[in-house]
Design a protein around this motif. Structure first.
Motif, PDB file in Angstrom:
ATOM      1  N   ASN A   1     -39.224  90.189  49.692  1.00  0.00           N
ATOM      2  CA  ASN A   1     -38.335  90.796  49.101  1.00  0.00           C
ATOM      3  C   ASN A   1     -38.759  91.547  47.869  1.00  0.00           C
ATOM      4  O   ASN A   1     -38.137  91.246  46.707  1.00  0.00           O
TER       5      ASN A   1
ATOM      6  N   LYS B   1     -38.198 101.276  42.529  1.00  0.00           N
ATOM      7  CA  LYS B   1     -37.226 102.192  42.579  1.00  0.00           C
ATOM      8  C   LYS B   1     -37.565 103.161  41.296  1.00  0.00           C
ATOM      9  O   LYS B   1     -37.506 102.846  40.188  1.00  0.00           O
TER      10      LYS B   1
ATOM     11  N   LYS C   1     -39.125  93.872  45.100  1.00  0.00           N
ATOM     12  CA  LYS C   1     -38.240  94.970  44.518  1.00  0.00           C
ATOM     13  C   LYS C   1     -38.899  95.298  43.220  1.00  0.00           C
ATOM     14  O   LYS C   1     -38.142  96.151  42.486  1.00  0.00           O
ATOM     15  N   GLU C   2     -39.730  94.476  42.491  1.00  0.00           N
ATOM     16  CA  GLU C   2     -39.999  94.666  41.202  1.00  0.00           C
ATOM     17  C   GLU C   2     -41.370  94.128  41.178  1.00  0.00           C
ATOM     18  O   GLU C   2     -41.885  93.101  41.740  1.00  0.00           O
TER      19      GLU C   2
END
Length: 481
Positions: free
Chosen positions: A442, A5, A444-445
Motif C-alpha cells: 500500500n 502523486k 502511497k508515500e
C-alpha cells in the motif's frame, strides 16, 4: 514525506519545481544549504555522460547541514557528509551555501580541492588551485553589501492591477542591480589583479541571475497575455542570448531558457495551453544547438513525469537531439525493460535482470527495505543515516535493500552512482504505479521502510527511518527474536 502523486503544477519547468520542493523541505529541516552546478567557460560536450573529474570539498558545518549538488542535466543529490567529492565533465562547479540569513557563492575549478569554513558574517574558502581573493569574491561582495546596508531586491513578480508601472520599476531595479554588481566586480578584479576570465565568469553569473528574474513573471497564460507590447518585445529580444550554449552549466541559464520557451510558445499560440507537439515546434523554431537539445530533454522528462506516451513525438525528439550528454541520456530514458515480470515482488537489477524480493530476503536474518526515488529530497536526505546504520548492523545479519520507484531508469542509475549505493543492494521497481509490490505494501508515500525476516515475512510494514533513534530498538528486538 513525499507523496507519490504529483503535487506540483507540471507547467513549471522540472528544475524550478525541484527548487520549490527543496525550499519547502530544506527551510524546515536544515541549517546550511549548498548547491553545486556544472560550470564551464568553454563548454566541452563529451561523447558520453560519464563524470570524469572530481572536486574535493570539505565543509565545516552542523549535523543538520545539507549539501545539494546539481549536475548539467538538472539532477541533484542531497548529502550530509562534511567531505564531499563532486564529479563533473566541465571546468567549474558553482556552490551556494546558506545558513539562516548567511549565504554565499563559490565558483570552484574542477579537480580542485577546497575547504570551506564559517566566520561570524560569511563563509570563507581555501583553495589549492585559486588565490583567496578569487575563490572568495562573492563572500567579499556580500560583506560589502552588509556593511553598506544594501537591502535585497523585493519579490520580482508584478501585480496585474499595476502592470505598466510595476514592470517599469522592476526593470529599473534590475538595471541598477547589475550595474552595481559589474562595477564592483571590475574594481575587485583590478584591485586584486585577477584575470579577464575571472571577470567574465562572474559577469555571466550575474547576467544569468538577472535574466532568470526578468523572465520569471507570473506563470499564468491569462496574466502573461496582458503584458504591454513593449515588454513582450523586450522578452523576445533576450532570445539571442540563449545562443551562449557554454552557459548551460548554470541552473539559472537553464531556468531562463525554459521560461523563455514557455513565454514564446504562449505568445505564438494566443496564450492558450500548448500541446507537447507545439512545445517541440517552439523549441526547434527558436533554439539551436546544445540549448535546444537540453530543452528537448526537459520536454521528454515532463512527458515522462506526466505519464504521457507519444511514440512519434519520442522518435522526433531523439532524431532532433544531437548533443552529448543529452542525447545519450534521452536514449537511456527511452529504453524499456526487456524482462517480462509476473511475480508481484519482481524487481530489476541495473543489468535488467529480474530478482524477487523474497529471494533477496532469504540471504540474511533481517532485510531493511528502503523505498525511495531519485527525485525525492527527503529520501536522499536519509541516505547518510542509512549508510551509518548499515555499517552498524550489517555484521549482525541485517542487509539493506534500496528499491527505487523511479519511472525513469536513467535517473535511478545516476542517483545510485551519486549516492554511492552498490549494485547488489539497489533495485528498480518496474511500473511502480501498477506494481504488485507497491500494492502489497500500500505504498502511497516515500520514503518508506519495511523490515522482513529470512522467510520474507513482514515484521514491520512501517519501520522507523534510519535517522530515527527508535530504529535501533526495532532492529535489536528483531535480532533477539
Amino acid at each position: 514525506m513525499i507523496f507519490l502523486k504529483p503535487i506540483l503544477d507540471m507547467t513549471y519547468p522540472p528544475s524550478m519545481r525541484t527548487t520549490f520542493l527543496l525550499f519547502s523541505f530544506l527551510l524546515s529541516t536544515v541549517a546550511v544549504r549548498a548547491e553545486a552546478f556544472v560550470n564551464s567557460s568553454t563548454i566541452k560536450f563529451k561523447q558520453t555522460d560519464s563524470l570524469s573529474r572530481t572536486t574535493s570539498i570539505n565543509i565545516s558545518k552542523s549535523k543538520e547541514a545539507t549539501v545539494v549538488f546539481y549536475n548539467e542535466l538538472g539532477d541533484y543529490q542531497l548529502l550530509h557528509n562534511e567531505h564531499i567529492h563532486l564529479a563533473t565533465n566541465f571546468d567549474f562547479l558553482e556552490l551556494k551555501l546558506q545558513e539562516k540569513d548567511l549565504h554565499t557563492v563559490f565558483l570552484v575549478s574542477a579537480s580542485d580541492s577546497i575547504r570551506i569554513s564559517q566566520q561570524p558574517n560569511r563563509f570563507i574558502a581555501e583553495s589549492q588551485q585559486s588565490q583567496l581573493p578569487e575563490v572568495n569574491f562573492y563572500s567579499q561582495y556580500l560583506e560589502e553589501l552588509r556593511v553598506k546596508k544594501v537591502i535585497a531586491m523585493p519579490d520580482f513578480t508584478v501585480k496585474v492591477a499595476q502592470m505598466e508601472t510595476g514592470l517599469k520599476a522592476r526593470e529599473e531595479q534590475f538595471k541598477g542591480e547589475i550595474q552595481a554588481q559589474l562595477g564592483y566586480l571590475r574594481s575587485y578584479q583590478q584591485k586584486h589583479q585577477l584575470s579577464d576570465e575571472f571577470y567574465k565568469r562572474w559577469k555571466d553569473y550575474f547576467t544569468c541571475c538577472m535574466l532568470e528574474k526578468k523572465l520569471f513573471l507570473i506563470p499564468n497564460q491569462t496574466v502573461t497575455a496582458k503584458l504591454p507590447l513593449w515588454y513582450q518585445d523586450e522578452l523576445h529580444a533576450t532570445l539571442p542570448y540563449f545562443q551562449n550554449h557554454h552557459l548551460l552549466y548554470l541552473r539559472e541559464y537553464q531556468n531562463a531558457a525554459r521560461l523563455l520557451q514557455l513565454y514564446l510558445g504562449l505568445r505564438q499560440h494566443n496564450y492558450q495551453p500548448l500541446t507537447n507537439n507545439q512545445k517541440l515546434s517552439v523549441i526547434n523554431q527558436f533554439f539551436t544547438g546544445p540549448t535546444r537539445d537540453f530543452l528537448l530533454l526537459m520536454l521528454y522528462q515532463s512527458m515522462s513525469e506526466n505519464k504521457i506516451k507519444d511514440i512519434k513525438l519520442e522518435a522526433d525528439l531523439l532524431a532532433t537531439c544531437q548533443t552529448e550528454p543529452y542525447r545519450s541520456y534521452l536514449t537511456r530514458m527511452l529504453q524499456k525493460p526487456t524482462q517480462v515480470l509476473s511475480a508481484a515482488d519482481a524487481l530489476l537489477t541495473q543489468r535488467n535482470q529480474p530478482v524477487r524480493l523474497q529471494a533477496l530476503a532469504a540471504g540474511s536474518r533481517l532485510t531493511y527495505v528502503d523505498f525511495w526515488a531519485s527525485w525525492c529530497a527527503p529520501c536522499r536526505a536519509e541516505m547518510p543515516a542509512s549508510k551509518n546504520l548499515k555499517a552498524e548492523y550489517e555484521a549482525k545479519g541485517v542487509q539493506f535493500v534500496y528499491l527505487s520507484v523511479d519511472e525513469n531508469p536513467a535517473a535511478w542509475e545516476r542517483a545510485v552512482k551519486q549516492l554511492g549505493l552498490s549494485e547488489k543492494e539497489s533495485f528498480l521497481v518496474p511500473n511502480p504505479a501498477t506494481s504488485g509490490l507497491t500494492k502489497q505494501f500500500n505504498l502511497k508515500e516515500i520514503p518508506r521502510y519495511v523490515l522482513l525476516d529470512r522467510q520474507g515475512n513482514v515484521l514491520d510494514a512501517n519501520a522507523p527511518r534510519p535517522s530515527d533513534p527508535k530504529v535501533h530498538q526495532v532492529l535489536d528486538r528483531a535480532l533477539e527474536e
